[in-house]
Design a protein around this motif. Structure first.
Motif, mmCIF file in Angstrom:
data_model
loop_
_atom_site.group_PDB
_atom_site.id
_atom_site.type_symbol
_atom_site.label_atom_id
_atom_site.label_comp_id
_atom_site.label_asym_id
_atom_site.label_seq_id
_atom_site.Cartn_x
_atom_site.Cartn_y
_atom_site.Cartn_z
ATOM 1 N N LEU A 168 4.468 -38.429 7.235
ATOM 2 C CA LEU A 168 2.979 -38.347 6.178
ATOM 3 C C LEU A 168 3.594 -40.204 5.997
ATOM 4 C CD1 LEU A 168 0.719 -37.929 4.814
ATOM 5 C CD2 LEU A 168 2.155 -37.586 2.981
ATOM 6 N N VAL A 169 4.391 -40.702 5.205
ATOM 7 C CA VAL A 169 4.394 -42.017 4.493
ATOM 8 C C VAL A 169 4.680 -42.954 6.233
ATOM 9 C CG1 VAL A 169 6.250 -43.906 4.393
ATOM 10 C CG2 VAL A 169 6.160 -41.062 2.932
ATOM 11 N N ARG A 170 5.014 -42.314 7.428
ATOM 12 C CA ARG A 170 4.798 -43.035 8.872
ATOM 13 C C ARG A 170 3.619 -42.929 9.449
ATOM 14 N NH1 ARG A 170 8.594 -43.992 12.912
ATOM 15 N NH2 ARG A 170 10.472 -42.751 11.558
ATOM 16 N N SER A 171 2.468 -41.938 9.251
ATOM 17 C CA SER A 171 1.421 -42.001 9.768
ATOM 18 C C SER A 171 0.217 -43.495 8.950
ATOM 19 C CB SER A 171 0.637 -40.863 9.326
ATOM 20 O OG SER A 171 0.207 -41.013 7.913
ATOM 21 N N TYR A 172 1.351 -43.727 7.555
ATOM 22 C CA TYR A 172 0.392 -44.689 7.135
ATOM 23 C C TYR A 172 0.816 -46.403 7.364
ATOM 24 C CZ TYR A 172 -2.721 -42.081 4.376
ATOM 25 O OH TYR A 172 -3.249 -41.145 3.265
ATOM 26 N N VAL A 173 1.968 -46.631 7.873
ATOM 27 C CA VAL A 173 3.253 -47.614 7.379
ATOM 28 C C VAL A 173 2.905 -48.094 9.089
ATOM 29 C CG1 VAL A 173 4.127 -47.106 5.472
ATOM 30 C CG2 VAL A 173 5.045 -46.779 8.026
ATOM 31 N N GLU A 174 2.854 -47.093 10.231
ATOM 32 C CA GLU A 174 2.539 -47.829 11.693
ATOM 33 C C GLU A 174 1.167 -48.457 12.127
ATOM 34 O OE1 GLU A 174 3.440 -44.396 13.887
ATOM 35 O OE2 GLU A 174 1.555 -43.561 13.357
ATOM 36 N N LYS A 175 0.627 -47.833 10.964
ATOM 37 C CA LYS A 175 -1.170 -48.585 11.087
ATOM 38 C C LYS A 175 -0.689 -50.700 11.530
ATOM 39 C CE LYS A 175 -2.529 -44.589 11.727
ATOM 40 N NZ LYS A 175 -2.869 -44.151 12.526
ATOM 41 N N PRO A 176 -1.237 -51.105 12.459
ATOM 42 C CA PRO A 176 -0.930 -52.741 12.258
ATOM 43 C C PRO A 176 -1.887 -53.062 11.053
ATOM 44 C CG PRO A 176 -2.178 -52.001 13.946
ATOM 45 C CD PRO A 176 -2.494 -50.345 13.491
ATOM 46 N N ASN A 177 -3.006 -52.341 10.405
ATOM 47 C CA ASN A 177 -3.576 -53.103 9.025
ATOM 48 C C ASN A 177 -2.799 -52.980 7.475
ATOM 49 O OD1 ASN A 177 -5.282 -54.660 10.559
ATOM 50 N ND2 ASN A 177 -6.495 -52.318 10.928
ATOM 51 N N CYS A 178 -1.927 -52.553 7.551
ATOM 52 C CA CYS A 178 -0.844 -51.761 6.443
ATOM 53 C C CYS A 178 0.401 -52.488 6.422
ATOM 54 C CB CYS A 178 -0.179 -50.354 6.820
ATOM 55 S SG CYS A 178 0.616 -49.975 5.951
ATOM 56 N N ILE A 179 -0.184 -53.312 5.275
ATOM 57 C CA ILE A 179 1.295 -54.075 4.488
ATOM 58 C C ILE A 179 2.327 -52.842 4.038
ATOM 59 C CG2 ILE A 179 1.232 -55.617 2.759
ATOM 60 C CD1 ILE A 179 -1.332 -56.398 2.891
ATOM 61 N N ILE A 180 3.286 -53.219 4.088
ATOM 62 C CA ILE A 180 4.318 -52.887 3.493
ATOM 63 C C ILE A 180 5.218 -52.889 2.412
ATOM 64 C CG2 ILE A 180 6.193 -51.070 4.652
ATOM 65 C CD1 ILE A 180 5.915 -51.480 6.864
ATOM 66 N N LEU A 181 4.278 -52.589 1.252
ATOM 67 C CA LEU A 181 5.552 -52.864 -0.243
ATOM 68 C C LEU A 181 6.943 -51.773 0.086
ATOM 69 C CD1 LEU A 181 5.562 -54.349 -2.164
ATOM 70 C CD2 LEU A 181 4.865 -52.549 -3.820
ATOM 71 N N ALA A 182 8.228 -52.229 0.361
ATOM 72 C CA ALA A 182 9.622 -51.580 0.927
ATOM 73 C C ALA A 182 10.373 -51.370 -0.751
ATOM 74 C CB ALA A 182 9.861 -51.790 1.601
ATOM 75 N N ILE A 183 10.517 -50.410 -0.776
ATOM 76 C CA ILE A 183 10.948 -50.727 -3.053
ATOM 77 C C ILE A 183 12.594 -50.500 -2.046
ATOM 78 C CG2 ILE A 183 11.103 -49.215 -4.823
ATOM 79 C CD1 ILE A 183 8.748 -51.068 -4.355
ATOM 80 N N THR A 184 13.509 -50.782 -2.498
ATOM 81 C CA THR A 184 14.961 -50.580 -2.581
ATOM 82 C C THR A 184 15.900 -50.885 -4.440
ATOM 83 O OG1 THR A 184 14.981 -51.252 -1.220
ATOM 84 C CG2 THR A 184 17.498 -50.633 -1.761
ATOM 85 N N PRO A 185 16.584 -49.900 -4.091
ATOM 86 C CA PRO A 185 17.527 -50.595 -5.991
ATOM 87 C C PRO A 185 18.349 -51.442 -5.406
ATOM 88 C CG PRO A 185 16.938 -47.685 -5.595
ATOM 89 C CD PRO A 185 16.932 -48.437 -4.162
ATOM 90 N N ALA A 186 18.923 -52.136 -6.660
ATOM 91 C CA ALA A 186 19.598 -52.743 -6.380
ATOM 92 C C ALA A 186 20.653 -52.328 -6.514
ATOM 93 C CB ALA A 186 19.195 -54.322 -6.896
ATOM 94 N N ASN A 187 20.967 -51.301 -6.770
ATOM 95 C CA ASN A 187 22.613 -50.818 -6.876
ATOM 96 C C ASN A 187 23.044 -49.898 -6.213
ATOM 97 O OD1 ASN A 187 20.590 -49.013 -7.728
ATOM 98 N ND2 ASN A 187 22.190 -48.100 -9.919
ATOM 99 N N GLN A 188 22.458 -49.936 -5.057
ATOM 100 C CA GLN A 188 22.726 -49.446 -3.063
ATOM 101 C C GLN A 188 22.916 -50.509 -2.469
ATOM 102 O OE1 GLN A 188 19.809 -45.984 -2.342
ATOM 103 N NE2 GLN A 188 19.079 -47.056 -0.045
ATOM 104 N N ASP A 189 23.189 -49.606 -1.270
ATOM 105 C CA ASP A 189 23.455 -51.129 -0.574
ATOM 106 C C ASP A 189 22.098 -50.578 0.403
ATOM 107 O OD1 ASP A 189 24.242 -51.764 1.923
ATOM 108 O OD2 ASP A 189 25.903 -50.483 2.377
ATOM 109 N N ILE A 190 21.466 -52.145 0.893
ATOM 110 C CA ILE A 190 20.904 -52.385 1.423
ATOM 111 C C ILE A 190 20.462 -51.823 2.808
ATOM 112 C CG2 ILE A 190 21.311 -53.930 3.037
ATOM 113 C CD1 ILE A 190 17.534 -53.834 1.051
ATOM 114 N N ALA A 191 21.434 -51.224 3.204
ATOM 115 C CA ALA A 191 22.032 -50.588 4.616
ATOM 116 C C ALA A 191 20.954 -49.062 5.180
ATOM 117 C CB ALA A 191 23.858 -51.139 5.236
ATOM 118 N N THR A 192 21.109 -48.764 3.981
ATOM 119 C CA THR A 192 21.429 -47.325 3.589
ATOM 120 C C THR A 192 19.913 -46.910 3.072
ATOM 121 O OG1 THR A 192 22.275 -47.216 1.337
ATOM 122 C CG2 THR A 192 23.917 -46.802 3.053
ATOM 123 N N SER A 193 19.488 -47.847 2.812
ATOM 124 C CA SER A 193 17.608 -48.126 2.244
ATOM 125 C C SER A 193 16.705 -47.381 3.067
ATOM 126 C CB SER A 193 17.307 -49.737 1.697
ATOM 127 O OG SER A 193 15.985 -49.098 1.346
#
Length: 449
Positions: A168-193
Protein backbone atom coordinates in the motif's frame (compact mmCIF):
# COMPACT_ATOMS: atom_id res chain seq x y z
CA UNK A 1 2.27 34.25 -3.13
CA UNK A 2 -1.49 34.47 -3.42
CA UNK A 3 -1.25 32.81 -6.83
CA UNK A 4 0.75 29.88 -5.43
CA UNK A 5 -1.70 29.45 -2.55
CA UNK A 6 -4.44 29.33 -5.16
CA UNK A 7 -2.58 26.54 -6.96
CA UNK A 8 -2.43 24.42 -3.81
CA UNK A 9 -6.14 24.97 -3.25
CA UNK A 10 -6.82 24.00 -6.86
CA UNK A 11 -4.82 20.77 -6.48
CA UNK A 12 -6.69 20.07 -3.24
CA UNK A 13 -10.01 20.52 -5.05
CA UNK A 14 -8.86 18.14 -7.79
CA UNK A 15 -7.88 15.57 -5.16
CA UNK A 16 -11.32 15.81 -3.58
CA UNK A 17 -12.96 15.32 -6.96
CA UNK A 18 -10.74 12.29 -7.60
CA UNK A 19 -11.69 10.74 -4.26
CA UNK A 20 -15.41 11.24 -4.92
CA UNK A 21 -15.02 9.52 -8.29
CA UNK A 22 -13.08 6.59 -6.82
CA UNK A 23 -9.72 7.66 -8.28
CA UNK A 24 -7.09 7.55 -5.54
CA UNK A 25 -4.15 6.01 -7.34
CA UNK A 26 -3.10 2.82 -5.63
CA UNK A 27 -2.61 -0.18 -7.89
CA UNK A 28 -4.38 1.25 -10.94
CA UNK A 29 -2.84 -0.20 -14.09
CA UNK A 30 -3.57 2.97 -16.08
CA UNK A 31 -2.37 6.52 -15.21
CA UNK A 32 -5.01 8.58 -13.42
CA UNK A 33 -5.44 12.24 -12.53
CA UNK A 34 -4.62 11.43 -8.89
CA UNK A 35 -1.21 10.10 -9.96
CA UNK A 36 -0.54 13.35 -11.85
CA UNK A 37 -1.14 15.52 -8.76
CA UNK A 38 1.86 16.27 -6.52
CA UNK A 39 1.45 15.15 -2.91
CA UNK A 40 3.49 14.57 0.26
CA UNK A 41 3.34 10.98 1.54
CA UNK A 42 4.29 10.49 5.18
CA UNK A 43 6.16 7.21 5.63
CA UNK A 44 7.52 5.65 8.80
CA UNK A 45 7.64 2.54 10.91
CA UNK A 46 5.33 1.96 13.83
CA UNK A 47 6.29 4.08 16.88
CA UNK A 48 8.55 6.25 14.72
CA UNK A 49 6.73 9.41 15.82
CA UNK A 50 4.83 9.84 12.54
CA UNK A 51 1.53 10.85 14.18
CA UNK A 52 3.28 13.27 16.52
CA UNK A 53 4.99 15.00 13.59
CA UNK A 54 1.66 15.47 11.81
CA UNK A 55 -0.06 16.76 14.93
CA UNK A 56 2.81 19.16 15.59
CA UNK A 57 2.57 20.54 12.04
CA UNK A 58 -1.19 21.01 12.46
CA UNK A 59 -0.94 22.23 16.04
CA UNK A 60 -3.79 20.01 17.22
CA UNK A 61 -4.39 16.56 18.71
CA UNK A 62 -6.60 14.88 16.14
CA UNK A 63 -5.13 11.48 15.21
CA UNK A 64 -6.12 8.16 16.80
CA UNK A 65 -3.47 6.68 19.07
CA UNK A 66 -2.84 3.26 20.50
CA UNK A 67 -0.73 0.14 20.15
CA UNK A 68 -0.33 -1.83 16.92
CA UNK A 69 -1.61 -0.54 13.59
CA UNK A 70 -3.57 2.64 14.32
CA UNK A 71 -3.55 4.17 10.83
CA UNK A 72 -5.35 1.55 8.73
CA UNK A 73 -6.51 3.77 5.85
CA UNK A 74 -4.63 6.55 4.03
CA UNK A 75 -5.53 9.94 5.49
CA UNK A 76 -5.39 12.77 2.94
CA UNK A 77 -4.79 15.81 5.15
CA UNK A 78 -5.33 19.19 3.47
CA UNK A 79 -4.26 22.25 5.47
CA UNK A 80 -5.59 25.75 4.72
CA UNK A 81 -4.11 28.82 6.38
CA UNK A 82 -6.70 31.31 7.58
CA UNK A 83 -6.46 34.81 9.03
CA UNK A 84 -5.36 35.27 12.62
CA UNK A 85 -8.28 35.25 15.03
CA UNK A 86 -10.50 33.03 12.88
CA UNK A 87 -11.84 29.88 14.49
CA UNK A 88 -10.12 26.61 13.67
CA UNK A 89 -12.30 23.86 12.25
CA UNK A 90 -12.12 20.63 10.30
CA UNK A 91 -14.26 19.10 7.55
CA UNK A 92 -14.41 15.57 6.19
CA UNK A 93 -15.15 14.96 2.51
CA UNK A 94 -17.72 12.29 3.46
CA UNK A 95 -19.50 14.81 5.76
CA UNK A 96 -19.47 17.95 3.59
CA UNK A 97 -21.99 19.94 5.59
CA UNK A 98 -20.53 19.36 9.04
CA UNK A 99 -17.80 21.41 10.71
CA UNK A 100 -15.77 20.01 13.59
CA UNK A 101 -14.42 22.53 16.10
CA UNK A 102 -13.78 19.89 18.77
CA UNK A 103 -10.74 17.97 17.49
CA UNK A 104 -11.37 15.04 19.82
CA UNK A 105 -14.46 14.41 17.67
CA UNK A 106 -12.21 14.53 14.60
CA UNK A 107 -10.17 11.70 16.11
CA UNK A 108 -13.33 9.71 16.82
CA UNK A 109 -14.67 10.26 13.29
CA UNK A 110 -11.40 9.02 11.76
CA UNK A 111 -11.62 5.89 13.90
CA UNK A 112 -15.31 5.32 13.12
CA UNK A 113 -14.85 5.86 9.38
CA UNK A 114 -11.90 3.46 9.40
CA UNK A 115 -13.99 0.80 11.16
CA UNK A 116 -16.74 1.18 8.54
CA UNK A 117 -14.38 -0.19 5.89
CA UNK A 118 -12.08 -2.48 7.87
CA UNK A 119 -14.37 -3.45 10.73
CA UNK A 120 -12.94 -3.80 14.23
CA UNK A 121 -10.17 -6.03 12.86
CA UNK A 122 -6.63 -4.84 12.26
CA UNK A 123 -6.92 -5.11 8.48
CA UNK A 124 -5.98 -2.19 6.22
CA UNK A 125 -7.81 -0.57 3.30
CA UNK A 126 -6.51 1.53 0.37
CA UNK A 127 -9.67 3.71 0.36
CA UNK A 128 -8.57 7.11 1.74
CA UNK A 129 -10.21 9.41 4.27
CA UNK A 130 -10.10 13.06 3.19
CA UNK A 131 -9.77 15.66 5.96
CA UNK A 132 -9.45 19.44 5.57
CA UNK A 133 -8.28 21.64 8.46
CA UNK A 134 -8.65 25.41 8.41
CA UNK A 135 -6.46 27.23 10.92
CA UNK A 136 -4.27 30.34 11.31
CA UNK A 137 -1.59 28.07 12.83
CA UNK A 138 -0.89 26.03 9.69
CA UNK A 139 0.65 26.59 6.26
CA UNK A 140 -1.02 25.63 3.01
CA UNK A 141 0.00 22.02 2.60
CA UNK A 142 -1.36 18.60 1.64
CA UNK A 143 -0.01 15.40 3.20
CA UNK A 144 -1.05 11.76 3.03
CA UNK A 145 -0.63 9.81 6.26
CA UNK A 146 -0.01 6.14 5.46
CA UNK A 147 -0.09 3.04 7.71
CA UNK A 148 3.11 2.51 9.65
CA UNK A 149 5.53 -0.07 8.26
CA UNK A 150 5.95 -3.13 10.45
CA UNK A 151 8.17 -6.20 10.51
CA UNK A 152 5.97 -8.84 12.17
CA UNK A 153 2.25 -9.59 12.44
CA UNK A 154 0.87 -9.52 15.98
CA UNK A 155 -2.21 -11.18 17.38
CA UNK A 156 -5.34 -10.34 15.42
CA UNK A 157 -3.45 -9.51 12.23
CA UNK A 158 -3.25 -11.75 9.12
CA UNK A 159 0.18 -13.14 8.28
CA UNK A 160 0.18 -11.07 5.09
CA UNK A 161 -0.19 -7.75 6.95
CA UNK A 162 3.53 -6.87 6.70
CA UNK A 163 3.54 -7.20 2.91
CA UNK A 164 0.06 -5.69 2.57
CA UNK A 165 1.16 -2.48 4.32
CA UNK A 166 4.36 -2.23 2.31
CA UNK A 167 2.47 -2.74 -0.96
CA UNK A 168 0.00 0.00 0.00
CA UNK A 169 2.74 2.46 0.97
CA UNK A 170 4.79 1.58 -2.11
CA UNK A 171 1.79 2.23 -4.39
CA UNK A 172 1.92 5.88 -3.25
CA UNK A 173 5.63 6.61 -2.95
CA UNK A 174 6.67 5.01 -6.24
CA UNK A 175 4.71 7.64 -8.21
CA UNK A 176 7.13 10.21 -9.70
CA UNK A 177 4.93 13.11 -8.49
CA UNK A 178 5.03 11.97 -4.85
CA UNK A 179 7.20 13.78 -2.31
CA UNK A 180 8.35 11.32 0.37
CA UNK A 181 8.53 12.42 4.00
CA UNK A 182 10.58 9.63 5.61
CA UNK A 183 10.20 9.58 9.40
CA UNK A 184 12.99 7.91 11.40
CA UNK A 185 13.64 7.94 15.18
CA UNK A 186 17.01 9.44 16.08
CA UNK A 187 17.57 6.73 18.73
CA UNK A 188 17.51 4.08 15.99
CA UNK A 189 20.31 3.21 13.56
CA UNK A 190 19.54 4.88 10.22
CA UNK A 191 20.59 1.66 8.47
CA UNK A 192 17.61 -0.16 10.01
CA UNK A 193 15.02 2.50 9.12
CA UNK A 194 12.08 1.03 7.20
CA UNK A 195 11.16 4.45 5.83
CA UNK A 196 14.66 5.12 4.47
CA UNK A 197 14.91 1.60 3.03
CA UNK A 198 11.68 2.02 1.09
CA UNK A 199 12.54 5.57 0.02
CA UNK A 200 15.92 4.38 -1.27
CA UNK A 201 14.25 1.68 -3.38
CA UNK A 202 11.77 4.01 -5.12
CA UNK A 203 13.93 7.17 -5.09
CA UNK A 204 17.57 5.99 -5.22
CA UNK A 205 18.91 9.48 -6.01
CA UNK A 206 17.07 11.00 -3.04
CA UNK A 207 15.54 13.74 -5.18
CA UNK A 208 11.99 13.35 -3.83
CA UNK A 209 12.82 12.39 -0.23
CA UNK A 210 12.83 14.63 2.84
CA UNK A 211 14.32 12.97 5.91
CA UNK A 212 12.87 13.70 9.35
CA UNK A 213 14.59 12.66 12.58
CA UNK A 214 12.30 12.39 15.59
CA UNK A 215 13.05 11.78 19.29
CA UNK A 216 16.32 13.75 19.28
CA UNK A 217 15.75 14.47 22.97
CA UNK A 218 15.68 10.74 23.76
CA UNK A 219 19.14 9.89 22.44
CA UNK A 220 21.72 8.48 24.84
CA UNK A 221 23.61 11.15 26.74
CA UNK A 222 26.81 12.07 24.94
CA UNK A 223 25.53 11.13 21.49
CA UNK A 224 23.96 13.24 18.76
CA UNK A 225 22.53 12.93 15.25
CA UNK A 226 24.72 15.48 13.46
CA UNK A 227 26.09 12.87 11.04
CA UNK A 228 22.57 12.33 9.75
CA UNK A 229 21.23 15.89 9.98
CA UNK A 230 24.24 17.31 8.11
CA UNK A 231 23.92 14.68 5.39
CA UNK A 232 27.17 12.81 6.03
CA UNK A 233 25.63 9.53 7.15
CA UNK A 234 22.97 9.27 4.44
CA UNK A 235 22.86 12.00 1.80
CA UNK A 236 19.63 13.26 0.27
CA UNK A 237 19.09 15.92 -2.37
CA UNK A 238 16.59 17.49 0.06
CA UNK A 239 17.54 18.51 3.62
CA UNK A 240 17.19 16.50 6.81
CA UNK A 241 15.07 18.12 9.53
CA UNK A 242 15.12 17.23 13.21
CA UNK A 243 12.02 17.54 15.38
CA UNK A 244 11.25 17.13 19.06
CA UNK A 245 7.72 15.94 19.69
CA UNK A 246 5.74 15.76 22.88
CA UNK A 247 6.50 12.82 25.14
CA UNK A 248 3.81 10.32 26.08
CA UNK A 249 3.65 11.99 29.49
CA UNK A 250 3.00 15.35 27.77
CA UNK A 251 0.24 13.75 25.71
CA UNK A 252 -1.32 12.20 28.81
CA UNK A 253 -1.25 15.61 30.53
CA UNK A 254 -2.78 17.28 27.42
CA UNK A 255 0.13 19.69 27.07
CA UNK A 256 -0.90 22.50 24.74
CA UNK A 257 0.50 22.08 21.23
CA UNK A 258 1.56 25.72 20.96
CA UNK A 259 3.48 25.31 24.22
CA UNK A 260 5.07 22.15 22.79
CA UNK A 261 6.20 24.12 19.72
CA UNK A 262 7.78 26.75 21.97
CA UNK A 263 9.64 24.09 23.97
CA UNK A 264 10.85 22.53 20.71
CA UNK A 265 12.31 25.88 19.60
CA UNK A 266 14.00 26.29 22.98
CA UNK A 267 15.49 22.78 22.76
CA UNK A 268 17.28 23.50 19.48
CA UNK A 269 18.26 27.06 20.38
CA UNK A 270 19.86 25.98 23.67
CA UNK A 271 21.37 22.71 22.45
CA UNK A 272 25.19 22.66 22.25
CA UNK A 273 24.95 20.04 19.49
CA UNK A 274 22.20 21.51 17.33
CA UNK A 275 22.34 25.22 18.15
CA UNK A 276 24.01 26.10 14.84
CA UNK A 277 21.16 24.33 12.99
CA UNK A 278 18.33 25.77 15.13
CA UNK A 279 16.89 27.92 12.32
CA UNK A 280 16.48 24.85 10.11
CA UNK A 281 15.05 22.48 12.72
CA UNK A 282 11.62 21.88 14.21
CA UNK A 283 8.13 21.07 13.04
CA UNK A 284 7.29 24.68 12.12
CA UNK A 285 10.28 24.91 9.80
CA UNK A 286 9.47 21.48 8.36
CA UNK A 287 5.92 22.58 7.48
CA UNK A 288 7.13 25.75 5.75
CA UNK A 289 9.84 23.82 3.90
CA UNK A 290 7.34 21.25 2.62
CA UNK A 291 4.82 23.95 1.65
CA UNK A 292 7.41 25.87 -0.41
CA UNK A 293 8.63 22.67 -2.06
CA UNK A 294 5.08 21.52 -2.85
CA UNK A 295 4.36 24.90 -4.43
CA UNK A 296 7.43 24.64 -6.65
CA UNK A 297 6.60 21.06 -7.68
CA UNK A 298 3.00 22.03 -8.54
CA UNK A 299 4.30 24.95 -10.61
CA UNK A 300 6.63 22.64 -12.52
CA UNK A 301 3.90 20.04 -13.06
CA UNK A 302 1.16 22.42 -14.23
CA UNK A 303 1.78 21.81 -17.97
CA UNK A 304 1.71 18.03 -17.52
CA UNK A 305 -1.44 18.19 -15.34
CA UNK A 306 -3.19 20.46 -17.84
CA UNK A 307 -2.18 18.17 -20.70
CA UNK A 308 -3.48 15.08 -18.86
CA UNK A 309 -6.79 16.77 -18.08
CA UNK A 310 -7.10 17.94 -21.69
CA UNK A 311 -6.47 14.44 -23.04
CA UNK A 312 -8.97 12.96 -20.57
CA UNK A 313 -11.64 15.49 -21.56
CA UNK A 314 -11.07 14.80 -25.27
CA UNK A 315 -11.35 11.05 -24.66
CA UNK A 316 -14.54 11.42 -22.65
CA UNK A 317 -16.13 13.73 -25.21
CA UNK A 318 -15.26 11.27 -27.97
CA UNK A 319 -16.86 8.45 -25.99
CA UNK A 320 -19.96 10.56 -25.31
CA UNK A 321 -20.26 11.35 -29.00
CA UNK A 322 -20.14 7.63 -29.71
CA UNK A 323 -22.77 6.85 -27.05
CA UNK A 324 -25.16 9.54 -28.28
CA UNK A 325 -27.03 12.44 -26.74
CA UNK A 326 -27.40 12.54 -22.94
CA UNK A 327 -30.45 11.03 -21.26
CA UNK A 328 -32.69 13.50 -19.45
CA UNK A 329 -32.05 13.97 -15.73
CA UNK A 330 -35.72 13.82 -14.70
CA UNK A 331 -36.79 10.27 -13.70
CA UNK A 332 -39.97 10.46 -15.76
CA UNK A 333 -38.10 11.65 -18.83
CA UNK A 334 -35.53 8.90 -18.37
CA UNK A 335 -38.29 6.27 -18.24
CA UNK A 336 -39.89 7.74 -21.37
CA UNK A 337 -36.53 7.63 -23.19
CA UNK A 338 -35.96 4.01 -22.18
CA UNK A 339 -39.44 2.99 -23.38
CA UNK A 340 -38.91 4.81 -26.68
CA UNK A 341 -35.61 2.98 -27.14
CA UNK A 342 -37.34 -0.34 -26.47
CA UNK A 343 -40.09 0.44 -29.00
CA UNK A 344 -37.56 1.51 -31.62
CA UNK A 345 -35.53 -1.64 -31.03
CA UNK A 346 -38.68 -3.76 -31.33
CA UNK A 347 -39.55 -2.17 -34.69
CA UNK A 348 -36.04 -2.62 -36.07
CA UNK A 349 -35.78 -6.22 -34.87
CA UNK A 350 -39.16 -7.13 -36.42
CA UNK A 351 -38.07 -5.59 -39.73
CA UNK A 352 -35.03 -7.85 -39.72
CA UNK A 353 -37.16 -10.93 -38.99
CA UNK A 354 -40.28 -10.29 -41.02
CA UNK A 355 -38.89 -8.41 -43.99
CA UNK A 356 -37.69 -4.98 -44.99
CA UNK A 357 -34.18 -5.62 -43.63
CA UNK A 358 -31.94 -8.69 -44.10
CA UNK A 359 -32.07 -11.45 -41.52
CA UNK A 360 -35.33 -13.35 -41.66
CA UNK A 361 -34.38 -14.92 -44.99
CA UNK A 362 -31.32 -16.51 -43.36
CA UNK A 363 -33.52 -18.21 -40.73
CA UNK A 364 -35.81 -19.47 -43.50
CA UNK A 365 -32.72 -20.83 -45.26
CA UNK A 366 -31.81 -22.92 -42.22
CA UNK A 367 -35.14 -24.77 -42.33
CA UNK A 368 -35.52 -24.81 -46.11
CA UNK A 369 -31.98 -25.89 -47.05
CA UNK A 370 -29.69 -26.73 -44.13
CA UNK A 371 -32.02 -28.99 -42.13
CA UNK A 372 -33.54 -30.91 -45.13
CA UNK A 373 -30.08 -31.41 -46.60
CA UNK A 374 -28.84 -32.87 -43.33
CA UNK A 375 -31.90 -35.14 -43.03
CA UNK A 376 -31.41 -36.48 -46.54
CA UNK A 377 -27.97 -37.69 -45.49
CA UNK A 378 -29.39 -39.84 -42.66
CA UNK A 379 -28.99 -43.58 -43.58
CA UNK A 380 -32.65 -44.51 -43.04
CA UNK A 381 -32.58 -47.11 -45.83
CA UNK A 382 -30.00 -49.13 -43.95
CA UNK A 383 -31.48 -48.52 -40.52
CA UNK A 384 -35.04 -49.45 -41.56
CA UNK A 385 -34.11 -52.40 -43.74
CA UNK A 386 -36.06 -55.68 -43.19
CA UNK A 387 -32.97 -57.36 -41.77
CA UNK A 388 -32.23 -54.54 -39.25
CA UNK A 389 -35.90 -54.27 -38.15
CA UNK A 390 -36.08 -58.04 -37.62
CA UNK A 391 -32.84 -57.97 -35.60
CA UNK A 392 -33.90 -55.04 -33.38
CA UNK A 393 -37.34 -56.56 -32.72
CA UNK A 394 -36.00 -59.98 -31.85
CA UNK A 395 -33.32 -58.55 -29.54
CA UNK A 396 -35.92 -56.45 -27.74
CA UNK A 397 -38.36 -59.34 -27.20
CA UNK A 398 -35.80 -61.86 -26.06
CA UNK A 399 -37.17 -65.33 -25.36
CA UNK A 400 -40.72 -64.04 -24.78
CA UNK A 401 -42.59 -63.95 -28.10
CA UNK A 402 -44.96 -61.00 -28.66
CA UNK A 403 -48.70 -61.71 -28.80
CA UNK A 404 -50.04 -58.91 -31.01
CA UNK A 405 -47.24 -56.43 -31.93
CA UNK A 406 -43.55 -56.27 -30.98
CA UNK A 407 -43.99 -53.12 -28.80
CA UNK A 408 -40.55 -53.15 -27.15
CA UNK A 409 -38.87 -53.68 -30.47
CA UNK A 410 -40.78 -50.85 -32.14
CA UNK A 411 -39.97 -48.51 -29.26
CA UNK A 412 -36.28 -49.27 -29.51
CA UNK A 413 -36.42 -48.86 -33.27
CA UNK A 414 -38.16 -45.49 -32.95
CA UNK A 415 -35.73 -44.26 -30.24
CA UNK A 416 -32.70 -45.20 -32.30
CA UNK A 417 -34.24 -43.53 -35.36
CA UNK A 418 -34.90 -40.33 -33.42
CA UNK A 419 -31.24 -40.18 -32.40
CA UNK A 420 -30.40 -39.66 -36.07
CA UNK A 421 -32.42 -36.42 -35.94
CA UNK A 422 -30.65 -35.04 -32.85
CA UNK A 423 -27.49 -33.84 -34.59
CA UNK A 424 -29.15 -32.01 -37.53
CA UNK A 425 -31.82 -30.54 -35.20
CA UNK A 426 -29.28 -29.18 -32.68
CA UNK A 427 -27.15 -27.79 -35.52
CA UNK A 428 -30.22 -25.99 -36.87
CA UNK A 429 -31.05 -24.55 -33.43
CA UNK A 430 -27.45 -23.30 -33.03
CA UNK A 431 -27.55 -21.72 -36.48
CA UNK A 432 -30.81 -19.90 -35.74
CA UNK A 433 -29.49 -18.79 -32.32
CA UNK A 434 -26.36 -17.37 -33.95
CA UNK A 435 -28.44 -15.49 -36.55
CA UNK A 436 -30.75 -14.06 -33.86
CA UNK A 437 -27.81 -12.79 -31.79
CA UNK A 438 -26.40 -11.06 -34.86
CA UNK A 439 -29.77 -9.49 -35.56
CA UNK A 440 -30.03 -8.24 -31.97
CA UNK A 441 -26.60 -6.60 -32.23
CA UNK A 442 -27.50 -5.04 -35.57
CA UNK A 443 -30.84 -3.81 -34.25
CA UNK A 444 -29.20 -2.19 -31.22
CA UNK A 445 -26.73 -0.42 -33.49
CA UNK A 446 -29.47 0.80 -35.82
CA UNK A 447 -31.92 1.83 -33.09
CA UNK A 448 -32.55 5.55 -32.91
CA UNK A 449 -35.16 7.47 -30.99
Amino acid sequence: MATMEGLIRLVNALQKACTKLGDFGGDASLPTLWDSLPSVAVVGGQSSGKSSVLESIVGRDFLPRGSGIVTRRPLVLQLYKTEQGEQEYAEFLHLPNKRFTDFSLVRKEIQDETDKITGKSKQISPVPIQLSIYSPNVVNLTMIDLPGLTKVAVEGQPESIVQDIENLVRSYVEKPNCIILAITPANQDIATSDAIRLAREVDPAGERTFGVLTKLDLMDRGTNALEVLEGRSYRLQQPWVGVVNRSQADINRNVDMMDARRREREFFASSPDYGHLASKMGSEYLAKLLSRHLESVIKARIPAIASFIGRSIDGLESELDHLGRPVAIDAGAQLYTILELCRAFDRTFKEHLEGGRPGGDRIYGVFDHQLPGALRKIPFDRHLSIQNVRRVVSEADGYQPHLIAPEQGYRRLIDSSLNFFRGPAEASVDAVHHILKELVRKSIGETQV
